[in-house]
Design a protein around this motif. Structure first.
Motif, PDB file in Angstrom:
ATOM      1  N   SER A   1       0.847  -1.189   0.000  1.00 43.76           N
ATOM      2  CA  SER A   1       0.000   0.000   0.000  1.00 43.76           C
ATOM      3  C   SER A   1       0.884   1.241   0.000  1.00 43.76           C
ATOM      4  CB  SER A   1      -0.893  -0.005   1.243  1.00 43.76           C
ATOM      5  OG  SER A   1      -1.656   1.172   1.334  1.00 43.76           O
ATOM      6  N   VAL A   2       0.408   2.270  -0.652  1.00 42.42           N
ATOM      7  CA  VAL A   2       1.064   3.574  -0.598  1.00 42.42           C
ATOM      8  C   VAL A   2       0.008   4.651  -0.362  1.00 42.42           C
ATOM      9  CG1 VAL A   2       3.053   2.991  -2.033  1.00 42.42           C
ATOM     10  CG2 VAL A   2       0.979   3.863  -3.111  1.00 42.42           C
ATOM     11  N   ALA A   3       0.436   5.757   0.214  1.00 42.37           N
ATOM     12  CA  ALA A   3      -0.449   6.902   0.430  1.00 42.37           C
ATOM     13  C   ALA A   3       0.376   8.172   0.294  1.00 42.37           C
ATOM     14  CB  ALA A   3      -1.093   6.831   1.811  1.00 42.37           C
ATOM     15  N   ILE A   4      -0.249   9.226  -0.206  1.00 41.76           N
ATOM     16  CA  ILE A   4       0.397  10.532  -0.330  1.00 41.76           C
ATOM     17  C   ILE A   4      -0.288  11.477   0.635  1.00 41.76           C
ATOM     18  CG2 ILE A   4       0.861  12.472  -1.881  1.00 41.76           C
ATOM     19  CD1 ILE A   4       0.940  10.443  -4.175  1.00 41.76           C
ATOM     20  N   SER A   5       0.507  12.274   1.353  1.00 40.99           N
ATOM     21  CA  SER A   5      -0.060  13.227   2.305  1.00 40.99           C
ATOM     22  C   SER A   5      -0.899  14.268   1.571  1.00 40.99           C
ATOM     23  CB  SER A   5       1.052  13.909   3.104  1.00 40.99           C
ATOM     24  OG  SER A   5       1.905  14.647   2.246  1.00 40.99           O
ATOM     25  N   PRO A   6      -1.886  14.852   2.248  1.00 36.91           N
ATOM     26  CA  PRO A   6      -2.762  15.822   1.592  1.00 36.91           C
ATOM     27  C   PRO A   6      -2.030  16.994   0.936  1.00 36.91           C
ATOM     28  CG  PRO A   6      -3.719  15.142   3.658  1.00 36.91           C
ATOM     29  CD  PRO A   6      -2.340  14.550   3.606  1.00 36.91           C
ATOM     30  N   ASP A   7      -0.888  17.407   1.485  1.00 36.00           N
ATOM     31  CA  ASP A   7      -0.140  18.517   0.884  1.00 36.00           C
ATOM     32  C   ASP A   7       0.815  18.064  -0.216  1.00 36.00           C
ATOM     33  OD1 ASP A   7       1.980  17.345   2.245  1.00 36.00           O
ATOM     34  OD2 ASP A   7       2.316  19.045   3.581  1.00 36.00           O
TER      35      ASP A   7
ATOM     36  N   THR B   1       6.874   0.295   7.772  1.00 43.53           N
ATOM     37  CA  THR B   1       6.214   1.410   7.103  1.00 43.53           C
ATOM     38  C   THR B   1       7.300   2.453   6.927  1.00 43.53           C
ATOM     39  OG1 THR B   1       4.200   0.920   8.328  1.00 43.53           O
ATOM     40  CG2 THR B   1       4.324   3.064   7.252  1.00 43.53           C
ATOM     41  N   LYS B   2       7.370   3.046   5.749  1.00 39.75           N
ATOM     42  CA  LYS B   2       8.386   4.069   5.495  1.00 39.75           C
ATOM     43  C   LYS B   2       7.701   5.368   5.095  1.00 39.75           C
ATOM     44  CE  LYS B   2      11.807   0.670   3.898  1.00 39.75           C
ATOM     45  NZ  LYS B   2      12.633   0.592   5.073  1.00 39.75           N
ATOM     46  N   ILE B   3       8.287   6.469   5.524  1.00 39.61           N
ATOM     47  CA  ILE B   3       7.828   7.791   5.108  1.00 39.61           C
ATOM     48  C   ILE B   3       8.936   8.409   4.269  1.00 39.61           C
ATOM     49  CG2 ILE B   3       7.096  10.089   5.835  1.00 39.61           C
ATOM     50  CD1 ILE B   3       5.992   8.833   8.391  1.00 39.61           C
ATOM     51  N   TRP B   4       8.556   8.857   3.077  1.00 37.69           N
ATOM     52  CA  TRP B   4       9.493   9.396   2.101  1.00 37.69           C
ATOM     53  C   TRP B   4       9.168  10.858   1.798  1.00 37.69           C
ATOM     54  CZ3 TRP B   4      12.780   5.479   0.181  1.00 37.69           C
ATOM     55  CH2 TRP B   4      12.354   4.166   0.417  1.00 37.69           C
ATOM     56  N   ASP B   5      10.193  11.602   1.393  1.00 35.94           N
ATOM     57  CA  ASP B   5       9.978  12.941   0.866  1.00 35.94           C
ATOM     58  C   ASP B   5       9.488  12.771  -0.571  1.00 35.94           C
ATOM     59  OD1 ASP B   5      10.365  15.439  -0.486  1.00 35.94           O
ATOM     60  OD2 ASP B   5      11.752  16.054   1.086  1.00 35.94           O
ATOM     61  N   ALA B   6       8.260  13.166  -0.832  1.00 38.40           N
ATOM     62  CA  ALA B   6       7.676  12.956  -2.162  1.00 38.40           C
ATOM     63  C   ALA B   6       8.275  13.883  -3.211  1.00 38.40           C
ATOM     64  CB  ALA B   6       6.162  13.142  -2.109  1.00 38.40           C
ATOM     65  N   THR B   7       8.952  14.918  -2.783  1.00 37.16           N
ATOM     66  CA  THR B   7       9.522  15.865  -3.751  1.00 37.16           C
ATOM     67  C   THR B   7      10.867  15.410  -4.290  1.00 37.16           C
ATOM     68  OG1 THR B   7      10.603  17.216  -2.032  1.00 37.16           O
ATOM     69  CG2 THR B   7       8.335  17.789  -2.639  1.00 37.16           C
ATOM     70  N   ASN B   8      11.626  14.643  -3.477  1.00 40.33           N
ATOM     71  CA  ASN B   8      12.954  14.214  -3.948  1.00 40.33           C
ATOM     72  C   ASN B   8      13.194  12.707  -3.825  1.00 40.33           C
ATOM     73  OD1 ASN B   8      13.580  13.730  -1.240  1.00 40.33           O
ATOM     74  ND2 ASN B   8      14.609  15.698  -0.978  1.00 40.33           N
TER      75      ASN B   8
END
Length: 193
Positions: free
Chosen positions: A1-7, A20-27
């Motif tokens: 599963s993946v999810a993108i934060s609202p911002d 569970t991993k949290i990534w910087d979606a910009t880089n």
């Protein structure tokens, strides 16, 4: 599963490696590695404000994590079997989980307390979704049905039949009037709520 934060700044991933991993979606850089589960992690969801990440696992638990620090806020242990799907209401106050114990549970996100248990499926629940207005839950199950529930009361409103095999995923359209379902029967179906 993946999810993108609202911002759109964070990406969360759930994995069979128990993390569970949290990534910087910009880089694309890894920010946090969250090894809080002891089994496969099946589902992740961000709260509407992006400050909280919720995950569901084969280990029968749900975790709530602070996305700014990666700190575990709470572990919820209340299902009798693996938790396959998780969703958060648009107001950010409630978690809905679907499990192989054939129940849907509704939880208070702030406290982790169980609000109610929904019973009605006759096999494992694989997917849950919440309508954009926060009033309805849709659930998909290995029993080949989709069920629609009133979130506030827990009342079963409708059972949608038409798939000939397990229903793996359900989701609401942005206006909440249509439900899409995907099944092991190799079809996607659209339903008017």
């Amino acid at each position: 599963s993946v999810a993108i934060s609202p911002d759109g700044q964070l990406l969360a991933s759930a994995s069979g490696d128990k993390t569970t991993k949290i990534w910087d979606a910009t880089n694309g850089k890894l920010i946090y590695n969250l090894p809080d589960h002891t089994e496969f992690v099946y589902s992740v969801a961000f709260s509407p404000d992006g400050k909280t990440l919720v995950s569901a696992s084969k280990d029968k638990t749900i975790t709530i994590v602070d996305t700014s620090s990666g700190r575990l806020i709470k572990t919820i242990d209340g299902h009798d079997d693996q938790v396959r799907s998780i969703a958060i209401t648009p107001d950010g106050k409630t978690i809905v989980s679907g499990s192989y114990d054939e129940t849907i549970k509704v939880w208070n996100l702030a406290t982790g307390e169980l609000i109610r248990t929904l019973n009605g499926h006759s096999d494992d629940i694989v997917s849950v979704a919440i309508s954009p207005d926060g009033k309805f839950i849709a659930s998909g199950s290995k029993d080949k049905t989709i069920k629609i529930w009133d979130l506030a009361s827990g009342e079963l409103l409708n059972t949608l039949t038409g798939h000939s095999d397990e229903v793996y995923v359900v989701t609401f359209s942005p206006d909440g009037k249509t439900i899409a379902s995907g099944s092991k029967d190799n079809t996607i179906k659209l339903w008017l709520r």
